[in-house]
Scaffold this motif. Structure first.
Motif, PDB file in Angstrom:
ATOM      1  N   PHE A 104      13.287  30.988  36.157  1.00 11.83           N
ATOM      2  CA  PHE A 104      12.278  32.182  36.310  1.00 11.83           C
ATOM      3  C   PHE A 104      13.112  32.517  37.684  1.00 11.83           C
ATOM      4  CE2 PHE A 104       8.787  30.671  35.789  1.00 11.83           C
ATOM      5  CZ  PHE A 104       8.274  31.387  36.578  1.00 11.83           C
ATOM      6  N   GLY A 110      11.750  35.405  41.759  1.00  7.93           N
ATOM      7  CA  GLY A 110      10.784  36.171  41.963  1.00  7.93           C
ATOM      8  C   GLY A 110      10.012  36.665  43.048  1.00  7.93           C
ATOM      9  N   THR A 128       7.816  41.778  40.227  1.00 11.00           N
ATOM     10  CA  THR A 128       9.129  41.065  39.996  1.00 11.00           C
ATOM     11  C   THR A 128       8.271  39.929  38.359  1.00 11.00           C
ATOM     12  OG1 THR A 128       8.531  39.340  41.857  1.00 11.00           O
ATOM     13  CG2 THR A 128      10.413  41.124  41.281  1.00 11.00           C
ATOM     14  N   SER A 172       7.536  40.363  35.524  1.00 11.49           N
ATOM     15  CA  SER A 172       7.511  40.157  34.181  1.00 11.49           C
ATOM     16  C   SER A 172       9.070  39.012  33.324  1.00 11.49           C
ATOM     17  CB  SER A 172       8.472  41.673  33.226  1.00 11.49           C
ATOM     18  OG  SER A 172       9.320  41.803  34.140  1.00 11.49           O
ATOM     19  N   ASP A 173       9.630  38.598  34.392  1.00 12.74           N
ATOM     20  CA  ASP A 173      10.443  37.946  34.121  1.00 12.74           C
ATOM     21  C   ASP A 173       9.881  36.217  33.880  1.00 12.74           C
ATOM     22  OD1 ASP A 173      13.285  38.997  34.295  1.00 12.74           O
ATOM     23  OD2 ASP A 173      13.208  38.800  36.087  1.00 12.74           O
ATOM     24  N   ALA A 193       9.271  33.849  30.631  1.00  9.78           N
ATOM     25  CA  ALA A 193       9.947  32.747  30.553  1.00  9.78           C
ATOM     26  C   ALA A 193       8.527  32.294  29.067  1.00  9.78           C
ATOM     27  CB  ALA A 193      10.068  32.732  31.704  1.00  9.78           C
TER      28      ALA A 193
END
Length: 193
Positions: A53, A55, A136, A138-139, A143
């Motif tokens: 991920f 961010g 950012t 949430s990603d 994961a």
């Protein structure tokens, strides 16, 4: 003999911490603010890969989890509004500093917060490792899949050098538990080299 003692110490630490009621922040009005804490150390054969991920960082930089490939990484999900996060912040700082020479890296995942409050929190506790912004995060949370309940703040996740989830702590952590898990996970990667 030494590994047997280490295994017993880890099992005892997990049992003690897992049986304690640890408070954690949750979301939503009327939602209880205390849950039972969970400490889970995952055996090597049962570990699952964490999805890569990216961010935005609170300091304005970009984060890409693939840049930490080959390192043990500790991810801490936190918010400046979370009382248990304030309790565990000195623990995270101490273990991050002590384990840096082992090659362990720490990354915060700030959730449901604003950047100014998050930066003030980090300044207040002299946190030097980077944190991903709420915008950012949430990603990063996704994961970890089902290992990370969406409302579990704080939570700490330890990823081994192969990028697999080695341990999770849902609720605030203490020094002994986190230090033991991080040190043993780092020792695994040293032994495999």
């Amino acid at each position: 003999m030494k590994s047997r003692r280490r295994g017993r110490a880890r099992a005892a630490a997990v049992l003690v911490v897992a049986t304690l009621g640890l408070s954690a922040c949750t979301t939503g009005p009327g939602t209880p603010t205390a849950t039972d804490g969970v400490v889970e150390v995952i055996s090597a054969e049962n570990r699952r890969q964490v999805e890569p991920f990216t961010g935005q960082l609170l300091d304005g930089g970009r984060f890409d989890s693939t840049a930490l490939a080959g390192k043990v990484v500790v991810y801490n999900v936190w918010g400046s509004w979370c009382a248990p996060c304030r309790t565990e912040a000195p623990v995270l700082k101490r273990v991050s500093e002590e384990s840096e020479e082992l090659g362990v890296r720490f990354v915060g995942i700030n959730v449901r917060d604003n950047d100014a409050a998050a930066r003030a929190f980090e300044d207040s506790y002299a946190i030097e490792y980077p944190s991903i912004t709420t915008d950012t995060s949430s990603d990063a949370v996704l994961a970890f899949g089902p290992a990370l309940p969406p409302s579990a703040v704080p939570s700490t996740l330890v990823v081994d050098a192969d990028g697999r989830l080695a341990a999770r702590i849902v609720g605030p952590t203490d020094y002994s538990t986190l230090s033991t898990i991080v040190t043993e996970t780092a020792a695994e990667s040293d032994a495999s080299q």
